[in-house]
Design an enzyme around this catalytic site. Structure first.
Site, PDB file in Angstrom:
ATOM      1  N   SER A  97      -2.921   9.709  -6.950  1.00  0.00           N
ATOM      2  CA  SER A  97      -2.979  11.093  -7.625  1.00  0.00           C
ATOM      3  C   SER A  97      -4.474  12.062  -7.286  1.00  0.00           C
ATOM      4  CB  SER A  97      -2.488  11.308  -8.716  1.00  0.00           C
ATOM      5  OG  SER A  97      -2.663  13.246  -8.586  1.00  0.00           O
ATOM      6  N   ASP A 235      -4.286  17.872  -5.319  1.00  0.00           N
ATOM      7  CA  ASP A 235      -5.137  16.971  -5.665  1.00  0.00           C
ATOM      8  C   ASP A 235      -4.702  15.863  -4.021  1.00  0.00           C
ATOM      9  OD1 ASP A 235      -2.001  16.567  -6.774  1.00  0.00           O
ATOM     10  OD2 ASP A 235      -2.852  15.467  -7.354  1.00  0.00           O
ATOM     11  N   ASP A 237      -1.678  14.071  -4.079  1.00  0.00           N
ATOM     12  CA  ASP A 237      -0.894  14.143  -3.893  1.00  0.00           C
ATOM     13  C   ASP A 237       0.018  14.288  -4.079  1.00  0.00           C
ATOM     14  OD1 ASP A 237      -0.547  13.778  -6.760  1.00  0.00           O
ATOM     15  OD2 ASP A 237       0.389  12.333  -6.669  1.00  0.00           O
ATOM     16  N   ASP A 239       0.650  17.913  -5.900  1.00  0.00           N
ATOM     17  CA  ASP A 239       1.938  17.365  -6.719  1.00  0.00           C
ATOM     18  C   ASP A 239       1.082  18.642  -8.200  1.00  0.00           C
ATOM     19  OD1 ASP A 239       0.634  16.363  -8.120  1.00  0.00           O
ATOM     20  OD2 ASP A 239       1.508  15.467  -9.133  1.00  0.00           O
TER      21      ASP A 239
END
Ligand code: MG
Length: 453
Positions: A97, A235, A237, A239
């Site tokens: 992440s 960010d 990833d 999400d």
């Protein structure tokens, strides 16, 4: 053995805290947990170590008898979509992440594409400790590959109509995996996209991955310099999404969530908004406007999804810019957040700053205080006695509700600190509240340290 799973699945420094051996063990553990059959979707971000971990996990899964559907380079929400779209029994996303490039992580999704509950994570942990079950050579799993990006983009285009206006948007994906979807999707929806840090580079040279104000200065300046309508930052990833207005002002995550919710739920009767106790009171204002109900949970993605599963909900969100569209996917969806934010602008014909000023303004301050882990529970209990005259919420830490603001004191789950977070309608009041919180907290810590001697 130290615990594998933390707040964000398994995460650690590559080849020190998290090795390919562990990835293999976890793949085998999942296969064992699935009774050595079924099919698992596997995707990964663009960290330099992600393919290495993917190979190890695929080996573990197949050695345990599971078939694997390799979806390749995918943002977390796309892997969640793919798990369900291809009717897999589980999904695995390899990503850390927002952590720096030297970290990586492994996150498990159930067949509905939601992150594993803590209970299931603990089952995997126990299997890793005891050793997973290898199958005989005749039962080794098959590996196949599929493209999920096109199906994902098509599914979104079926749900969202093309914009009326040609919005000029600067998209900053931090050289991370959002780059493979977000700019393309926004172009297909009719935007003029200026991409920034959208060349994939697993060392992330463009900016730090966490979309917080201190990392978004360059995006803000670029939005202004290009006379763009907005900036979008994701960010590592994709999400989570943060929005920058046309004047270069960075919106907080909970305001992005509030504005998206207001628009997304405008036609629903008595909608239910699921959010944590750490998000702004602006969510209460939005809920009131919509004639809906707000459900506040502990902090964390599993808590928000768990509450939705228990009690139902229409949208969920966190203060960090993570938004859940429950009738779409059961995970934080940074890509859909960007799309729905633009959709709100398009349908209202309003700029970001116009939308933003349509909601009440709040001031927030976040501070931290050091406190030994073993004292945290007692400190929190004495603190709640000191605030007994106020309205208290013990959902997660201690939330003290005042007529004109609130104060949240919460022990960190990972560090020996308390976080102290206040919100109020004026800058002066928020300062008062946070100082009150810090003062009382320090007194309690001191008292507990003395009592412990
Ligand atoms: Mg993330």
């Amino acid at each position: 053995m130290p615990r594998l799973f933390g707040t964000f699945g398994v995460r650690g420094l590559v080849n020190r805290e998290l090795t390919p051996n562990t990835a293999f063990d976890l793949g085998l553990a999942l296969a064992t947990h699935l009774k050595n059959k079924g099919r698992v979707a596997v995707g990964h971000d663009n960290r330099t170590s992600s393919e290495m971990f993917e190979h190890a996990i695929v080996a573990g899964l197949t050695a345990g008898g599971c078939d694997v559907l390799r979806l390749g380079l995918t943002p977390t929400p796309v892997l969640s979509f793919g798990t369900r779209h291809f009717s897999c029994d589980a999904g695995i996303i390899i990503t850390a992440s927002h952590n720096p490039p030297e970290y990586n992580g492994i996150k498990f999704l159930d067949r509905e594409g939601a992150g594993f509950e803590r209970k299931r994570e603990r089952v995997l942990e126990r299997i890793v400790t005891g050793g997973g079950k290898l199958v005989s050579w005749k039962h080794i799993g098959h590996v196949s590959e599929a493209d999920v990006l096109d199906s994902y983009i098509r599914a979104i285009l079926e749900r969202v109509s093309k914009f009326k206006y040609k919005w000029k948007v600067v998209v900053d994906c931090a050289n991370a995996v959002g780059s493979v979807v977000t700019p393309r999707l926004l172009r297909e929806l009719g935007c003029k996209v200026i991409s920034m840090n959208c060349q994939l580079d697993g060392t992330f040279p463009g900016r730090k991955l966490e979309p917080v104000p201190e990392n978004l200065g360059e995006l803000a300046r670029t939005v202004v310099a290009c006379k763009a309508d907005l900036g979008i930052a994701q960010d590592g990833d994709a999400d989570r999404t943060i929005v920058v207005d046309e004047q270069g002002k960075i919106l907080s995550g909970d305001r992005v969530f509030a504005l998206v919710a207001l628009h997304y739920l405008r036609k629903r009767k008595r909608p239910r908004i699921v959010t944590t106790i750490a998000t702004s009171s602006v969510l209460d204002d939005v809920t009131k406007k919509l004639g809906g109900k707000i459900l506040r949970t502990k902090i964390g993605e599993p808590e928000v999804v768990g509450e939705f599963r228990k009690r139902g909900g229409d949208i969920g969100g966190e203060e960090n810019g993570g938004v859940f569209f429950f009738d779409w996917l059961l995970c934080r969806e940074g890509i859909m957040t960007a799309v729905k934010f633009l959709d709100a602008m398009d349908r209202n014909g309003k700029s970001v700053s116009e939308l933003n000023t349509s909601l009440p303004r709040y001031h927030q301050v976040k501070k931290r205080v050091e406190c030994p882990n073993e004292l945290k529970v007692r400190v929190l209990n004495t603190l709640s006695k000191r605030f007994a005259e106020y309205k208290l919420d013990r959902t997660d830490g201690l939330r003290v509700v005042f007529d004109d603001g609130w104060l949240l004191v919460r022990p960190s789950g990972t560090e020996p600190i308390f976080r102290c977070f206040a919100e109020a309608k004026t800058g002066g009041r928020v300062k008062e509240l946070v100082e009150l919180g810090l003062r009382e907290l320090k007194l309690c810590i001191k008292a507990q340290k003395r009592a412990g001697r």
